[in-house]
Scaffold this motif. Structure first.
Motif, PDB file in Angstrom:
ATOM      1  N   THR A 180       4.742  19.851  -1.308  1.00 52.03           N
ATOM      2  CA  THR A 180       4.582  18.408  -1.098  1.00 52.03           C
ATOM      3  C   THR A 180       5.953  17.735  -1.108  1.00 52.03           C
ATOM      4  N   LEU A 181       6.003  16.513  -0.558  1.00 56.72           N
ATOM      5  CA  LEU A 181       7.274  15.793  -0.475  1.00 56.72           C
ATOM      6  C   LEU A 181       7.049  14.357  -0.943  1.00 56.72           C
ATOM      7  N   SER A 182       7.765  13.974  -1.989  1.00 52.82           N
ATOM      8  CA  SER A 182       7.613  12.625  -2.550  1.00 52.82           C
ATOM      9  C   SER A 182       8.162  11.565  -1.608  1.00 52.82           C
ATOM     10  N   GLY A 183       7.633  10.349  -1.732  1.00 53.87           N
ATOM     11  CA  GLY A 183       8.100   9.249  -0.913  1.00 53.87           C
ATOM     12  C   GLY A 183       9.575   8.984  -1.121  1.00 53.87           C
ATOM     13  N   GLY A 184      10.310   8.805  -0.034  1.00 55.19           N
ATOM     14  CA  GLY A 184      11.735   8.531  -0.103  1.00 55.19           C
ATOM     15  C   GLY A 184      12.617   9.755  -0.195  1.00 55.19           C
ATOM     16  N   TYR A 185      12.025  10.952  -0.143  1.00 50.40           N
ATOM     17  CA  TYR A 185      12.797  12.193  -0.264  1.00 50.40           C
ATOM     18  C   TYR A 185      12.741  12.988   1.040  1.00 50.40           C
ATOM     19  N   SER A 186      13.634  14.013   1.111  1.00 46.56           N
ATOM     20  CA  SER A 186      13.761  14.816   2.332  1.00 46.56           C
ATOM     21  C   SER A 186      13.983  16.284   1.989  1.00 46.56           C
ATOM     22  N   TYR A 187      13.608  17.151   2.921  1.00 44.76           N
ATOM     23  CA  TYR A 187      14.050  18.542   2.948  1.00 44.76           C
ATOM     24  C   TYR A 187      15.125  18.644   4.024  1.00 44.76           C
ATOM     25  N   LYS A 188      16.227  19.353   3.709  1.00 47.29           N
ATOM     26  CA  LYS A 188      17.329  19.460   4.667  1.00 47.29           C
ATOM     27  C   LYS A 188      17.618  20.923   4.994  1.00 47.29           C
ATOM     28  N   ASN A 189      18.061  21.123   6.240  1.00 47.09           N
ATOM     29  CA  ASN A 189      18.486  22.443   6.713  1.00 47.09           C
ATOM     30  C   ASN A 189      17.449  23.527   6.442  1.00 47.09           C
ATOM     31  N   SER A 207      11.678  14.280   6.470  1.00 50.10           N
ATOM     32  CA  SER A 207      11.711  13.156   5.529  1.00 50.10           C
ATOM     33  C   SER A 207      10.330  12.563   5.340  1.00 50.10           C
ATOM     34  N   ASN A 208      10.082  12.069   4.139  1.00 53.58           N
ATOM     35  CA  ASN A 208       8.910  11.231   3.863  1.00 53.58           C
ATOM     36  C   ASN A 208       9.425   9.804   3.737  1.00 53.58           C
ATOM     37  N   LEU A 209       9.220   9.010   4.779  1.00 53.73           N
ATOM     38  CA  LEU A 209       9.730   7.646   4.832  1.00 53.73           C
ATOM     39  C   LEU A 209       8.807   6.656   4.126  1.00 53.73           C
ATOM     40  N   GLY A 210       7.680   7.143   3.624  1.00 46.43           N
ATOM     41  CA  GLY A 210       6.725   6.277   2.943  1.00 46.43           C
ATOM     42  C   GLY A 210       7.011   6.164   1.459  1.00 46.43           C
ATOM     43  N   THR A 211       5.988   5.717   0.697  1.00 47.89           N
ATOM     44  CA  THR A 211       6.137   5.499  -0.746  1.00 47.89           C
ATOM     45  C   THR A 211       5.307   6.470  -1.583  1.00 47.89           C
ATOM     46  N   ALA A 212       4.370   7.174  -0.975  1.00 43.65           N
ATOM     47  CA  ALA A 212       3.480   8.079  -1.711  1.00 43.65           C
ATOM     48  C   ALA A 212       3.843   9.533  -1.453  1.00 43.65           C
ATOM     49  N   LYS A 213       3.451  10.397  -2.373  1.00 48.45           N
ATOM     50  CA  LYS A 213       3.698  11.830  -2.205  1.00 48.45           C
ATOM     51  C   LYS A 213       2.779  12.388  -1.119  1.00 48.45           C
ATOM     52  N   SER A 214       3.322  13.266  -0.312  1.00 47.12           N
ATOM     53  CA  SER A 214       2.540  13.881   0.761  1.00 47.12           C
ATOM     54  C   SER A 214       1.640  14.974   0.205  1.00 47.12           C
ATOM     55  N   GLY A 215       0.751  15.476   1.062  1.00 47.14           N
ATOM     56  CA  GLY A 215       0.044  16.713   0.758  1.00 47.14           C
ATOM     57  C   GLY A 215       0.966  17.900   1.046  1.00 47.14           C
ATOM     58  N   SER A 216       0.445  19.100   0.878  1.00 47.02           N
ATOM     59  CA  SER A 216       1.218  20.295   1.234  1.00 47.02           C
ATOM     60  C   SER A 216       1.584  20.227   2.715  1.00 47.02           C
ATOM     61  N   LEU A 217       2.758  20.782   3.045  1.00 50.28           N
ATOM     62  CA  LEU A 217       3.264  20.706   4.417  1.00 50.28           C
ATOM     63  C   LEU A 217       3.404  22.104   5.009  1.00 50.28           C
ATOM     64  N   ALA A 266       0.836  -1.196   0.000  1.00 48.93           N
ATOM     65  CA  ALA A 266       0.000   0.000   0.000  1.00 48.93           C
ATOM     66  C   ALA A 266       0.874   1.252   0.000  1.00 48.93           C
ATOM     67  N   SER A 267       0.481   2.249  -0.790  1.00 49.66           N
ATOM     68  CA  SER A 267       1.190   3.522  -0.791  1.00 49.66           C
ATOM     69  C   SER A 267       0.936   4.242   0.526  1.00 49.66           C
ATOM     70  N   THR A 268       2.014   4.718   1.131  1.00 50.64           N
ATOM     71  CA  THR A 268       1.892   5.365   2.432  1.00 50.64           C
ATOM     72  C   THR A 268       2.691   6.661   2.451  1.00 50.64           C
ATOM     73  N   VAL A 269       2.289   7.538   3.344  1.00 49.61           N
ATOM     74  CA  VAL A 269       3.037   8.760   3.638  1.00 49.61           C
ATOM     75  C   VAL A 269       3.430   8.686   5.108  1.00 49.61           C
ATOM     76  N   THR A 270       4.725   8.708   5.375  1.00 53.00           N
ATOM     77  CA  THR A 270       5.225   8.686   6.751  1.00 53.00           C
ATOM     78  C   THR A 270       6.211   9.829   6.912  1.00 53.00           C
ATOM     79  N   LEU A 271       5.767  10.883   7.585  1.00 51.04           N
ATOM     80  CA  LEU A 271       6.571  12.104   7.709  1.00 51.04           C
ATOM     81  C   LEU A 271       7.317  12.117   9.032  1.00 51.04           C
ATOM     82  N   ASP A 272       8.568  12.605   8.962  1.00 48.41           N
ATOM     83  CA  ASP A 272       9.441  12.534  10.129  1.00 48.41           C
ATOM     84  C   ASP A 272      10.350  13.764  10.175  1.00 48.41           C
TER      85      ASP A 272
END
Length: 372
Positions: free
Chosen positions: A320-329, A282-292, A254-260
């Motif tokens: 939004t943040l795609s699954g497996g990607y991160s924003y840094k600093n 980070s989005n540790l899931g597999t699906a793109k998040s909504g706006s953050l 299942a596609s998931t969004v897990t934000l951390d």
């Protein structure tokens, strides 16, 4: 798996047990609705059972008989024709046939029925099952792929044999079902086919094998990836029928969004601005998040999760943040909204916009009490 060699039995049984343990978390599937087996002793002999459908439902009807028989699902107005050995109409009809048929029934009252069309002693088995349905579980969904195996055949008398090969692949679930009127059913490794065909000793998996007219099912084949055979033998003095199907279902993650949020978090207010900083989102899931968005709060008691009540000191919007990607600093000044004078704890929330509105997905609760 069974063999006349004790060492072979225990080694292969241990391998099977370890594999079943790995997949045992999946829910068991039960499709049983009703069944009947027995022997008819004359032309026109019959059996039937009434049942009621309260909502639209898909069934599978399986029928085997040594000699000619009729079977179907019928309504009450056809019952007299059926029991009188006259022409009738119905659903999933078998006219001097045997095999497997699917049917979707509307709400109502029905009869499942079978009658002999032979003067000989006629052994039979009938099964009316619910169609297989696999609900989502533990972050997985399942999609029906095909009837990977299907067959309706007679197995010859006095040692006749029948076999049908199949392959188990990772990422799928396999369900076998069927019935017969007096055969031995086996699931064997491909390496054992020659021994099976020659009539010698062969290994087979006891979990899926028996001399029983209810076989081969319903069973989920939980074996390691590899090649196997569904096999049958007949020791009777007459040919015996079998009908069988194997359904293949794809396992979907299942596609998931897990934000951390992780790393150092801090904030500094000066004048009309506040600098909000977090090392990583980070989005540790597999699906793109909504706006953050990041929100800095002033609260009267230390926040430990759930709903939040307080004053928003500042807010930063993020894409939004795609699954497996991160924003840094993440850092920078935003407008500061000073709360009423007092002492407060502060908390930084990471929130996602969903169909149900903004939801807190993670937070950092600062230890210090601030005089604002």
């Amino acid at each position: 798996m069974k063999n006349t060699s004790p060492r072979g039995f225990f080694v292969l049984l241990a391998l099977l047990f370890s594999w079943i343990t790995m997949v045992s978390a999946q829910a068991q599937v039960n499709t049983y609705f009703t069944d009947k087996h027995g022997t008819f002793n004359g032309l026109g002999s019959y059996w039937y059972q009434q049942f009621t459908v309260s909502q639209k439902q898909t069934f599978v009807l399986r029928v085997t008989s040594d000699y000619s028989a009729d079977a179907a699902i019928i309504t009450g107005d056809q019952l007299g024709n059926f029991t009188g050995n006259r022409s009738f109409s119905g659903y999933a009809m078998f006219d001097n046939q045997y095999g497997t048929k699917g049917i979707t029934l509307a709400p109502g009252t029905y009869y499942v029925a079978i009658r002999s069309q032979s003067t000989a002693t006629n052994a039979y088995r009938l099964e009316l099952d619910l169609d297989i349905a696999l609900p989502a579980e533990s972050g997985l969904t399942y999609t029906f792929v095909d009837h990977y195996l299907q067959g309706t055949e007679y197995v010859g008398a006095n040692g006749g044999k029948l076999w049908h090969g199949f392959t188990i692949q990772s990422g799928f679930r396999y369900f076998v079902d069927g019935c017969n009127t007096g055969l031995s059913t086996y699931v064997i490794p491909a390496s054992e086919l020659s021994a099976f065909k020659s009539g010698g000793t062969f290994n087979y998996y006891t979990a899926y094998s028996a001399t029983d007219n209810a076989y081969p099912g319903l069973d989920e084949i939980k074996l390691p990836p590899g090649s196997y055979y569904l096999a049958f033998t007949n020791t009777n003095t007459i040919q015996k029928p079998v009908t069988y199907t194997m359904e293949r279902w794809r396992v979907n993650k299942a596609s998931t969004v897990t934000l951390d949020m992780s790393g150092t978090a801090s904030w500094t207010a000066k004048g009309s601005t506040v600098d909000i900083r977090i090392a990583k989102i980070s989005n540790l899931g597999t699906a793109k998040s909504g706006s953050l968005r990041l929100r800095l709060w002033a609260v009267k008691s230390k926040y430990t999760g759930g709903s939040i009540s307080g004053y928003v000191l500042g807010q930063r919007s993020l894409d939004t943040l795609s699954g497996g990607y991160s924003y840094k600093n993440i850092k920078g000044k935003v407008t500061y909204k000073k709360p009423p004078s007092g002492k407060y704890y502060s908390v930084l929330t990471l929130e996602e916009y969903t169909k149900a509105g903004w939801k807190i997905r993670d937070y950092v609760s600062f230890k210090e009490i601030n005089k604002l």
